[in-house]
Design an enzyme around this catalytic site. Structure first.
Site, PDB file in Angstrom:
ATOM      1  N   THR A  41       0.863  -1.362   0.027  1.00  0.00           N
ATOM      2  CA  THR A  41       0.035  -0.028  -0.117  1.00  0.00           C
ATOM      3  C   THR A  41       0.934   1.358  -0.058  1.00  0.00           C
ATOM      4  OG1 THR A  41      -0.176   0.061   2.371  1.00  0.00           O
ATOM      5  CG2 THR A  41      -1.847  -1.213   1.324  1.00  0.00           C
TER       6      THR A  41
ATOM      7  N   LEU B 164      -3.308   6.162   0.376  1.00  0.00           N
ATOM      8  CA  LEU B 164      -4.619   5.912   1.086  1.00  0.00           C
ATOM      9  C   LEU B 164      -4.575   4.352   1.039  1.00  0.00           C
ATOM     10  CD1 LEU B 164      -6.351   8.515  -1.403  1.00  0.00           C
ATOM     11  CD2 LEU B 164      -6.091   8.695   0.924  1.00  0.00           C
ATOM     12  N   HIS B 165      -4.162   3.869   2.163  1.00  0.00           N
ATOM     13  CA  HIS B 165      -3.744   2.321   2.254  1.00  0.00           C
ATOM     14  C   HIS B 165      -5.072   1.736   1.912  1.00  0.00           C
ATOM     15  CE1 HIS B 165       0.252   3.653   3.852  1.00  0.00           C
ATOM     16  NE2 HIS B 165      -0.456   4.247   4.611  1.00  0.00           N
ATOM     17  N   ASP B 166      -6.170   1.873   2.677  1.00  0.00           N
ATOM     18  CA  ASP B 166      -7.379   1.177   2.579  1.00  0.00           C
ATOM     19  C   ASP B 166      -7.944   1.394   1.190  1.00  0.00           C
ATOM     20  OD1 ASP B 166      -8.629   2.495   5.650  1.00  0.00           O
ATOM     21  OD2 ASP B 166      -7.272   0.960   5.193  1.00  0.00           O
TER      22      ASP B 166
END
Ligand code: RIB
Ligand code: CA
Length: 311
Positions: free
Chosen positions: A192, A238-240
């Site tokens: 990510t 924006l990891h998610d």
């Protein structure tokens, strides 16, 4: 046939952008969005889930789950990437909802209503999933798949030198999920953090005249500003959103089967994810782990997916 999903999250700016992608993509049927404590308190993330959905006004409204506090919260963190309220401190108002149920109950009910068909996408600490697995011992065999954003393979954490936030926040629950007999895919920081977005990303969002365009611009300009002011960084991760992209476009990722576990006791290593990558591993493989990502294609997919919310 749209893929049935539950999204368990702790909005959180990247959670909110991930929800926007999921709620407007016809390939996903978001049956429920369940709040978990993490980026903000349990009450606040519950309100934030509702605020995101009311701001976006998606074509289909999912069931909502209420977060409840974890038993032993970790120390609060100095840095607040998401604002004190978890959503850029904008102060979104939410309507009064009745007959809401706890997230773990909603997860059990929705999975049981569609056995072997539901993918749970976990974008926050794994508290609710562990509680659901304890609440219903047969649940592990009825969940289609768990996709979870969290952990690291290379051992380079973000919230501590060795731990990633979602796992660190509730390592005991993460260990319960890692050791459960469910089909799991982990999207770790190794992947990510390769997807960095710059300010031109904001110009490619839906028009500001649309609900989604206004909402996304408000929270993302806050995120860019905090990253620049607090860390001197021009880019954000924006990891998610990367985790949701694996559910929508698995062809843009490579995964490897691995044997993973979670350190729950270490003074310096609490919350670290540990993988047996010895030449002759002795641990039992228990998950797929994302190892490679097509960064330009994922960013392009994010932009095109978010545009669906502006139509
Ligand atoms: O480490 C990244 C994770 O922590 C993301 O889920 C983000 O929302 C924060 O909760
Ligand atoms: Ca999150």
């Amino acid at each position: 046939m749209a893929r049935k999903v539950i999204i368990d999250c702790d909005p959180g700016i990247d959670d909110a952008v991930a929800l926007c992608l999921a709620l407007f993509d016809p390939r996903l049927e978001v049956l429920a969005v369940t709040a978990t404590e993490g980026n903000a308190s349990a009450d606040q993330t519950t309100r934030n889930v509702q605020a995101v959905i009311e701001q976006l006004d998606p074509p289909r409204y999912p069931r909502l789950g209420v977060a409840s506090p974890i038993e032993i919260p970790p120390p609060t963190f100095a840095w607040k990437l998401h604002g004190n309220d978890g959503l850029a401190d904008i102060g979104y108002r939410v309507s009064e909802l009745h007959h809401q149920h706890l997230s773990e109950k909603v997860i059990c009910d929705v999975v049981r209503s569609s056995p072997d068909q539901v993918t749970i996408i976990a974008l926050g600490p794994l508290t609710n999933l562990a509680r659901a697995l304890r609440r219903d011992p047969e649940l592990a065999t009825m969940i289609g798949q768990i996709i979870m954003m969290g952990g690291t393979v290379d051992g380079i954490g973000n919230v501590t030198p060795t731990a990633e936030f979602n796992i660190y926040y509730d390592p005991e629950s993460a260990r319960t999920v890692f050791q459960s007999a469910t089909t799991k895919t982990l999207v770790p920081l190794d992947v990510t953090r390769k997807v960095t977005l710059f300010l031109d990303f904001v110009d490619q969002l839906p028009e500001e005249t649309s609900r989604a365009g206004k909402f996304l611009r408000d929270i993302l300009t806050y995120s860019f500003r905090v990253h620049r002011q607090n860390f001197g960084m021009e880019g954000i991760q924006l990891h998610d959103v990367v985790a949701i992209m694996l559910a929508l476009h698995p062809e843009l990722f490579e995964t490897e089967p691995m044997a993973g576990d979670v350190e729950t006791q270490g003074e310096l290593t609490k919350g670290a994810t540990v993988f047996d990558r010895r030449p002759r591993p002795e641990w039992q493989q228990n998950m797929e782990v994302a190892t490679l990502v097509d960064v330009p294609a994922v960013i392009d997919g994010m932009i095109r997916g978010l545009r669906l919310a502006g139509t």
